[in-house]
Design a protein around this motif. Structure first.
Motif, PDB file in Angstrom:
ATOM      1  N   ALA A  82       0.841  -1.208   0.000  1.00 34.91           N
ATOM      2  CA  ALA A  82       0.000   0.000   0.000  1.00 34.91           C
ATOM      3  C   ALA A  82       0.871   1.250   0.000  1.00 34.91           C
ATOM      4  N   ASN A  83       0.255   2.338  -0.363  1.00 36.06           N
ATOM      5  CA  ASN A  83       0.818   3.704  -0.369  1.00 36.06           C
ATOM      6  C   ASN A  83       1.647   4.014  -1.624  1.00 36.06           C
ATOM      7  N   LEU A  84       2.668   3.191  -1.905  1.00 35.17           N
ATOM      8  CA  LEU A  84       3.531   3.410  -3.085  1.00 35.17           C
ATOM      9  C   LEU A  84       4.080   4.830  -3.129  1.00 35.17           C
ATOM     10  N   GLY A  90       0.653   7.782  -2.409  1.00 35.83           N
ATOM     11  CA  GLY A  90      -0.746   7.324  -2.341  1.00 35.83           C
ATOM     12  C   GLY A  90      -1.146   6.815  -0.972  1.00 35.83           C
ATOM     13  N   TYR A  91      -0.825   7.585   0.076  1.00 40.54           N
ATOM     14  CA  TYR A  91      -1.115   7.154   1.452  1.00 40.54           C
ATOM     15  C   TYR A  91      -2.605   6.818   1.620  1.00 40.54           C
ATOM     16  N   ASP A  92      -2.875   5.640   2.106  1.00 43.80           N
ATOM     17  CA  ASP A  92      -4.244   5.148   2.368  1.00 43.80           C
ATOM     18  C   ASP A  92      -5.099   5.026   1.104  1.00 43.80           C
ATOM     19  N   SER A  93      -4.485   5.109  -0.073  1.00 48.74           N
ATOM     20  CA  SER A  93      -5.321   5.035  -1.279  1.00 48.74           C
ATOM     21  C   SER A  93      -4.749   4.113  -2.375  1.00 48.74           C
ATOM     22  N   ARG A 124       5.036  -6.595   8.287  1.00 48.40           N
ATOM     23  CA  ARG A 124       6.183  -6.079   7.532  1.00 48.40           C
ATOM     24  C   ARG A 124       5.743  -5.050   6.495  1.00 48.40           C
ATOM     25  N   GLY A 125       4.421  -4.756   6.430  1.00 43.49           N
ATOM     26  CA  GLY A 125       3.956  -3.801   5.425  1.00 43.49           C
ATOM     27  C   GLY A 125       3.598  -4.458   4.105  1.00 43.49           C
ATOM     28  N   LEU A 126       3.256  -5.752   4.143  1.00 42.63           N
ATOM     29  CA  LEU A 126       2.883  -6.455   2.908  1.00 42.63           C
ATOM     30  C   LEU A 126       1.441  -6.960   2.956  1.00 42.63           C
ATOM     31  N   GLY A 127       0.640  -6.313   3.797  1.00 44.52           N
ATOM     32  CA  GLY A 127      -0.805  -6.544   3.763  1.00 44.52           C
ATOM     33  C   GLY A 127      -1.267  -7.903   4.253  1.00 44.52           C
ATOM     34  N   SER A 128      -0.530  -8.508   5.212  1.00 46.00           N
ATOM     35  CA  SER A 128      -0.949  -9.849   5.654  1.00 46.00           C
ATOM     36  C   SER A 128      -2.325  -9.832   6.313  1.00 46.00           C
ATOM     37  N   PRO A 135      -9.171   1.175   2.737  1.00 49.59           N
ATOM     38  CA  PRO A 135      -9.283   0.100   1.731  1.00 49.59           C
ATOM     39  C   PRO A 135      -8.064  -0.078   0.834  1.00 49.59           C
ATOM     40  N   ASP A 136      -6.933   0.594   1.155  1.00 54.66           N
ATOM     41  CA  ASP A 136      -5.811   0.566   0.202  1.00 54.66           C
ATOM     42  C   ASP A 136      -5.196  -0.814  -0.007  1.00 54.66           C
ATOM     43  N   ASN A 137      -5.071  -1.617   1.056  1.00 51.09           N
ATOM     44  CA  ASN A 137      -4.566  -2.991   0.878  1.00 51.09           C
ATOM     45  C   ASN A 137      -5.658  -3.923   0.362  1.00 51.09           C
ATOM     46  N   ALA A 138      -6.881  -3.670   0.814  1.00 54.74           N
ATOM     47  CA  ALA A 138      -7.968  -4.585   0.456  1.00 54.74           C
ATOM     48  C   ALA A 138      -8.228  -4.558  -1.048  1.00 54.74           C
ATOM     49  N   ASP A 171       4.035  -3.188  13.957  1.00 55.10           N
ATOM     50  CA  ASP A 171       2.583  -3.278  13.969  1.00 55.10           C
ATOM     51  C   ASP A 171       1.997  -2.057  13.250  1.00 55.10           C
ATOM     52  N   THR A 172       1.074  -2.293  12.333  1.00 57.53           N
ATOM     53  CA  THR A 172       0.487  -1.182  11.558  1.00 57.53           C
ATOM     54  C   THR A 172      -0.148  -0.139  12.482  1.00 57.53           C
ATOM     55  N   HIS A 173      -0.796  -0.590  13.573  1.00 59.74           N
ATOM     56  CA  HIS A 173      -1.452   0.378  14.480  1.00 59.74           C
ATOM     57  C   HIS A 173      -0.413   1.320  15.094  1.00 59.74           C
ATOM     58  N   ALA A 225       2.513   2.151  13.741  1.00 60.97           N
ATOM     59  CA  ALA A 225       2.987   3.050  12.672  1.00 60.97           C
ATOM     60  C   ALA A 225       1.955   4.140  12.374  1.00 60.97           C
ATOM     61  N   ARG A 226       0.676   3.830  12.520  1.00 59.30           N
ATOM     62  CA  ARG A 226      -0.357   4.849  12.247  1.00 59.30           C
ATOM     63  C   ARG A 226      -0.423   5.886  13.370  1.00 59.30           C
ATOM     64  N   SER A 227      -0.009   5.488  14.569  1.00 58.92           N
ATOM     65  CA  SER A 227      -0.157   6.398  15.715  1.00 58.92           C
ATOM     66  C   SER A 227       0.803   7.597  15.633  1.00 58.92           C
ATOM     67  N   TYR A 258       7.411  11.107   8.793  1.00 63.72           N
ATOM     68  CA  TYR A 258       6.843  11.090  10.145  1.00 63.72           C
ATOM     69  C   TYR A 258       7.132   9.766  10.849  1.00 63.72           C
ATOM     70  N   ARG A 259       7.283   8.719  10.035  1.00 70.42           N
ATOM     71  CA  ARG A 259       7.493   7.380  10.609  1.00 70.42           C
ATOM     72  C   ARG A 259       8.965   6.985  10.653  1.00 70.42           C
ATOM     73  N   ARG A 260       9.850   7.895  10.245  1.00 67.18           N
ATOM     74  CA  ARG A 260      11.277   7.559  10.129  1.00 67.18           C
ATOM     75  C   ARG A 260      11.812   6.887  11.400  1.00 67.18           C
ATOM     76  N   GLY A 307       3.536  -0.104   2.479  1.00 74.56           N
ATOM     77  CA  GLY A 307       2.508   0.006   3.518  1.00 74.56           C
ATOM     78  C   GLY A 307       3.038   0.780   4.708  1.00 74.56           C
ATOM     79  N   ALA A 308       2.770   0.248   5.896  1.00 73.91           N
ATOM     80  CA  ALA A 308       3.239   0.902   7.117  1.00 73.91           C
ATOM     81  C   ALA A 308       4.649   0.472   7.496  1.00 73.91           C
ATOM     82  N   GLY A 309       5.325  -0.266   6.597  1.00 70.92           N
ATOM     83  CA  GLY A 309       6.696  -0.674   6.836  1.00 70.92           C
ATOM     84  C   GLY A 309       6.794  -1.903   7.730  1.00 70.92           C
TER      85      GLY A 309
HETATM   86  N1  LIG Z   1      -2.038   3.058   4.389  1.00 75.93           N
HETATM   87  C1  LIG Z   1      -1.710   2.147   5.461  1.00 75.93           C
HETATM   88  C2  LIG Z   1      -1.214   0.853   4.865  1.00 75.93           C
HETATM   89  C3  LIG Z   1      -0.943  -0.220   5.877  1.00 75.93           C
HETATM   90  O1  LIG Z   1      -0.467  -1.352   5.173  1.00 75.93           O
HETATM   91  P1  LIG Z   1       0.159  -2.607   5.921  1.00 75.93           P
HETATM   92  O2  LIG Z   1       0.463  -3.578   4.831  1.00 75.93           O
HETATM   93  O3  LIG Z   1       1.381  -2.120   6.623  1.00 75.93           O
HETATM   94  O4  LIG Z   1      -0.879  -3.101   6.877  1.00 75.93           O
HETATM   95  C4  LIG Z   1      -0.638   2.792   6.338  1.00 75.93           C
HETATM   96  O5  LIG Z   1       0.331   3.278   5.776  1.00 75.93           O
HETATM   97  O6  LIG Z   1      -0.825   2.799   7.558  1.00 75.93           O
END
Ligand SMILES: N[C@@H](CCOP(=O)(O)O)C(=O)O
Ligand code: ADP
Length: 300
Positions: free
Chosen positions: A12-14, A17-20, A99-103, A143-146, A185-187, A189-191, A235-237, A261-263
């Motif tokens: 995701a993101n590429l 394209g964050y979240d899209s 790992r950011g690969l949408g598992s 919905p970016d990974n879905a 954890d994606t959560h 990385a989003r925080s 921001y996530r560096r 994705g979220a790395g």
């Molecule tokens: N847009 C999301 C993508 C999360 O992807 P994931 O594969 O790490 O779950 C984000 O950047 O948080």
């Protein structure tokens, strides 16, 4: 009766394209659901091989089993109440976790699609791919990974209600995922993403997102510039410093590298990457773009 589903990993993101934006990759989890005539032992109704086999639960608290049960109850309320007790699931996990690969998206897409197949075999209407997308993004929130896991290829998605469009990835057939041996954890990385950004960052990001589409559709030479983004990766560096150092080194070498994705995986929009730039602890996965999304196979 056995139903088998293969679900692709996604990136995701590429960059902008964050979240899209999202891309389906040629790495698949295989899920096989068996409907038995009698109830099965609930403590061992799930078997897992591959990724996280040692840590995932083998009972009905397993994510995929849980979602199958929830979707059957919500979308197919006439399902016999004992059906969930007669299900067993075999998971062959190939998508690395956290790992950011949408598992997690792949697991949820697979679970919803399996529930749709069970409903269809019981005489109800099969869930459409669009409905699967809506249900996954209700659960995941974005919905970016879905979207690529459901439809395949390069997708751009919008939330509420979840919709997505496929963009022809004419110029990129192969990509390389550089997968570190650490998880994020994606959560978490989003925080660290701020609630708002400066208008100039948003404006520049819009241009780069549009340029990214041009890069995939028409002219791969703009991909390096298109993927130079400032909306989320910086921001996530601190959450993935080694991955950002790798992104920086690859980009300095002219390769369009982004955080997947979220790395912390790094995705390079090229089929080969000089191994000398990549730390030894990072696994290189050369793969193609998956064009079909999840695929269903009925066994006996
Ligand atoms: N847009 C999301 C993508 C999360 O992807 P994931 O594969 O790490 O779950 C984000 O950047 O948080
Ligand atoms: N195939 C699976 N089966 C069960 N649980 C899974 C599966 N894939 C992912 N998960 C759950 O999702 C978590 C990873 O989700 P997340 O942090 O969003 O990372 P990712 O980027 O890999 O989606 C795993 O630790 C696990 O709890």
């Amino acid at each position: 009766m056995r139903i088998q589903i293969e679900v692709p990993a996604t990136s995701a993101n590429l960059g902008p394209g964050y979240d899209s934006f999202g891309l389906a990759l040629g790495i698949f989890d295989t899920l096989t659901l068996t409907i038995h005539d009698e109830a099965v032992d609930p403590s061992t109704c799930v078997s897992v091989t591959g990724e996280s086999a040692e840590t995932l639960p083998t009972d009905r608290s397993h994510l995929i089993m849980r979602v199958i049960g929830d979707v059957l109850r919500a979308e197919y309320p006439k399902t016999p109440t004992d059906l969930v007790e007669r299900l067993s699931l075999e998971c062959v996990n190939r998508i690395p976790h956290s790992r950011g690969l949408g598992s997690s998206a792949a697991a949820i897409v697979g679970a919803i699609a399996l529930a749709g197949e069970v409903g269809a075999r019981a005489g109800s209407e099969r869930l459409s791919r669009q409905r699967v997308l809506e249900l996954v993004s209700d659960l995941e929130g974005h919905p970016d990974n879905a979207a690529p896991a459901v439809f395949g290829g390069l997708t751009v998605a919008l939330p509420d209600p979840a919709r997505s469009w496929q963009i022809p990835a004419n110029t990129v057939a192969e990509v390389t995922a550089l997968v570190p041996d650490v998880r994020l954890d994606t959560h978490i990385a989003r925080s660290v993403i701020p609630a708002s950004v400066d208008h100039s960052i948003a404006a520049e990001n819009s241009a780069r997102a549009a340029l990214l589409v041009h890069g995939f559709v028409t002219d791969a030479s703009v991909l390096l510039e298109a993927t130079d983004e400032r909306l989320h990766q910086e921001y996530r560096r601190d959450a993935y410093p080694e991955s950002m150092a790798l992104v920086d080194a690859l980009r300095a070498d002219g390769l369009p590298a982004v955080i997947s994705g979220a790395g912390p995986t790094v995705l390079v929009l090229a089929g080969s990457v000089p191994r000398t730039l990549v730390p030894a602890a990072v696994t290189l996965i050369h793969t193609s773009i998956d064009l079909g999304g999840y695929r269903v196979e009925q066994k006996n």
